[in-house]
Scaffold this motif. Structure first.
Motif, PDB file in Angstrom:
ATOM      1  N   ASN A  92      34.143 -17.907 -72.091  1.00 35.89           N
ATOM      2  CA  ASN A  92      34.100 -17.048 -70.899  1.00 35.89           C
ATOM      3  C   ASN A  92      34.014 -17.893 -69.634  1.00 35.89           C
ATOM      4  O   ASN A  92      34.701 -17.619 -68.654  1.00 35.89           O
ATOM      5  N   VAL A  93      33.156 -18.893 -69.674  1.00 40.31           N
ATOM      6  CA  VAL A  93      32.958 -19.743 -68.505  1.00 40.31           C
ATOM      7  C   VAL A  93      34.258 -20.464 -68.156  1.00 40.31           C
ATOM      8  O   VAL A  93      34.629 -20.547 -66.983  1.00 40.31           O
ATOM      9  N   GLU A  94      34.960 -20.963 -69.139  1.00 39.70           N
ATOM     10  CA  GLU A  94      36.227 -21.648 -68.893  1.00 39.70           C
ATOM     11  C   GLU A  94      37.233 -20.725 -68.218  1.00 39.70           C
ATOM     12  O   GLU A  94      37.956 -21.141 -67.318  1.00 39.70           O
ATOM     13  N   LYS A  95      37.284 -19.468 -68.640  1.00 40.15           N
ATOM     14  CA  LYS A  95      38.206 -18.501 -68.055  1.00 40.15           C
ATOM     15  C   LYS A  95      37.847 -18.171 -66.609  1.00 40.15           C
ATOM     16  O   LYS A  95      38.713 -17.878 -65.794  1.00 40.15           O
ATOM     17  N   LEU A  96      36.553 -18.189 -66.308  1.00 36.97           N
ATOM     18  CA  LEU A  96      36.073 -17.794 -64.985  1.00 36.97           C
ATOM     19  C   LEU A  96      35.902 -18.957 -64.010  1.00 36.97           C
ATOM     20  O   LEU A  96      35.716 -18.737 -62.813  1.00 36.97           O
ATOM     21  N   LYS A  97      35.958 -20.167 -64.511  1.00 40.60           N
ATOM     22  CA  LYS A  97      35.597 -21.354 -63.736  1.00 40.60           C
ATOM     23  C   LYS A  97      36.317 -21.457 -62.387  1.00 40.60           C
ATOM     24  O   LYS A  97      35.702 -21.823 -61.386  1.00 40.60           O
ATOM     25  N   ASP A  98      37.590 -21.130 -62.353  1.00 47.66           N
ATOM     26  CA  ASP A  98      38.345 -21.269 -61.104  1.00 47.66           C
ATOM     27  C   ASP A  98      38.026 -20.164 -60.093  1.00 47.66           C
ATOM     28  O   ASP A  98      38.405 -20.257 -58.932  1.00 47.66           O
ATOM     29  N   LYS A  99      37.314 -19.145 -60.528  1.00 48.91           N
ATOM     30  CA  LYS A  99      36.959 -18.032 -59.642  1.00 48.91           C
ATOM     31  C   LYS A  99      35.533 -18.149 -59.112  1.00 48.91           C
ATOM     32  O   LYS A  99      35.114 -17.356 -58.279  1.00 48.91           O
ATOM     33  N   LEU A 100      34.782 -19.127 -59.621  1.00 54.87           N
ATOM     34  CA  LEU A 100      33.370 -19.263 -59.274  1.00 54.87           C
ATOM     35  C   LEU A 100      33.074 -20.633 -58.679  1.00 54.87           C
ATOM     36  O   LEU A 100      33.780 -21.606 -58.947  1.00 54.87           O
ATOM     37  N   SER A 101      32.020 -20.686 -57.899  1.00 53.43           N
ATOM     38  CA  SER A 101      31.535 -21.953 -57.350  1.00 53.43           C
ATOM     39  C   SER A 101      30.012 -21.904 -57.301  1.00 53.43           C
ATOM     40  O   SER A 101      29.409 -20.870 -57.543  1.00 53.43           O
ATOM     41  N   VAL A 102      29.421 -23.030 -56.973  1.00 52.39           N
ATOM     42  CA  VAL A 102      27.965 -23.124 -56.844  1.00 52.39           C
ATOM     43  C   VAL A 102      27.661 -23.936 -55.597  1.00 52.39           C
ATOM     44  O   VAL A 102      28.088 -25.084 -55.478  1.00 52.39           O
ATOM     45  N   SER A 103      26.944 -23.303 -54.671  1.00 53.57           N
ATOM     46  CA  SER A 103      26.517 -24.021 -53.470  1.00 53.57           C
ATOM     47  C   SER A 103      25.199 -24.716 -53.759  1.00 53.57           C
ATOM     48  O   SER A 103      24.503 -24.380 -54.715  1.00 53.57           O
ATOM     49  N   GLU A 104      24.875 -25.646 -52.920  1.00 57.76           N
ATOM     50  CA  GLU A 104      23.600 -26.335 -53.078  1.00 57.76           C
ATOM     51  C   GLU A 104      22.483 -25.330 -52.852  1.00 57.76           C
ATOM     52  O   GLU A 104      22.473 -24.595 -51.871  1.00 57.76           O
ATOM     53  N   ALA A 105      21.548 -25.290 -53.775  1.00 54.04           N
ATOM     54  CA  ALA A 105      20.431 -24.344 -53.684  1.00 54.04           C
ATOM     55  C   ALA A 105      19.514 -24.736 -52.537  1.00 54.04           C
ATOM     56  O   ALA A 105      19.214 -25.908 -52.344  1.00 54.04           O
ATOM     57  N   LYS A 106      19.068 -23.735 -51.795  1.00 53.03           N
ATOM     58  CA  LYS A 106      18.148 -23.975 -50.687  1.00 53.03           C
ATOM     59  C   LYS A 106      16.722 -23.974 -51.200  1.00 53.03           C
ATOM     60  O   LYS A 106      16.376 -23.250 -52.107  1.00 53.03           O
ATOM     61  N   MET A 107      15.901 -24.795 -50.564  1.00 56.52           N
ATOM     62  CA  MET A 107      14.500 -24.879 -50.954  1.00 56.52           C
ATOM     63  C   MET A 107      13.796 -23.574 -50.607  1.00 56.52           C
ATOM     64  O   MET A 107      13.982 -23.021 -49.536  1.00 56.52           O
ATOM     65  N   GLU A 108      13.032 -23.062 -51.523  1.00 55.30           N
ATOM     66  CA  GLU A 108      12.324 -21.806 -51.307  1.00 55.30           C
ATOM     67  C   GLU A 108      11.177 -21.984 -50.321  1.00 55.30           C
ATOM     68  O   GLU A 108      10.537 -23.020 -50.262  1.00 55.30           O
ATOM     69  N   THR A 109      10.909 -20.940 -49.547  1.00 50.04           N
ATOM     70  CA  THR A 109       9.843 -20.976 -48.555  1.00 50.04           C
ATOM     71  C   THR A 109       8.493 -21.240 -49.194  1.00 50.04           C
ATOM     72  O   THR A 109       7.717 -22.053 -48.691  1.00 50.04           O
ATOM     73  N   LYS A 110       8.207 -20.623 -50.338  1.00 44.32           N
ATOM     74  CA  LYS A 110       6.921 -20.831 -51.007  1.00 44.32           C
ATOM     75  C   LYS A 110       6.754 -22.289 -51.402  1.00 44.32           C
ATOM     76  O   LYS A 110       5.673 -22.846 -51.272  1.00 44.32           O
ATOM     77  N   LYS A 111       7.810 -22.912 -51.906  1.00 43.83           N
ATOM     78  CA  LYS A 111       7.714 -24.318 -52.289  1.00 43.83           C
ATOM     79  C   LYS A 111       7.473 -25.171 -51.058  1.00 43.83           C
ATOM     80  O   LYS A 111       6.686 -26.106 -51.091  1.00 43.83           O
ATOM     81  N   GLN A 112       8.128 -24.842 -49.956  1.00 39.20           N
ATOM     82  CA  GLN A 112       7.931 -25.595 -48.721  1.00 39.20           C
ATOM     83  C   GLN A 112       6.479 -25.484 -48.253  1.00 39.20           C
ATOM     84  O   GLN A 112       5.871 -26.461 -47.857  1.00 39.20           O
TER      85      GLN A 112
END
Length: 92
Positions: free
Chosen positions: A67-87
């Motif tokens: 499934n992931v291989e079929k969807l790979k070209d339609k999806l991306s991942v941005s750099e995750a932002k640091m959560e306020t609680k962790k900050q």
């Protein structure tokens, strides 16, 4: 509702891949192969931890490596932002 889904699909095609870390449920559902249940599973997974790569989608219930291989070209991942609680915890 069908018009909205079609519009989301066109928008995602025009602007490129849908980001697993920021997409709404409706945006995810606009991708062929991702229905309401799978979209919710993605949202549930990312609420616990952001995606680091599209390949990590294989860890989400309902998705396999094929499934992931079929969807790979339609999806991306941005750099995750640091959560306020962790900050706050780290004194940042």
């Amino acid at each position: 509702m069908k018009i909205l889904m079609a519009l989301l699909l066109v928008v995602s095609w025009v602007f490129g891949a849908v980001d697993l870390n920021t997409a709404s449920k409706q945006e995810l559902m606009g991708i062929k192969g991702i229905g309401e249940t799978k979209a919710q599973a993605i949202l549930d997974y990312r609420s616990k931890q952001p995606f680091k790569s599209v390949d990590e989608l294989a860890n989400v219930k309902g998705f396999g490596k094929k499934n992931v291989e079929k969807l790979k070209d339609k999806l991306s991942v941005s750099e995750a932002k640091m959560e306020t609680k962790k900050q706050e915890k780290d004194g940042i």
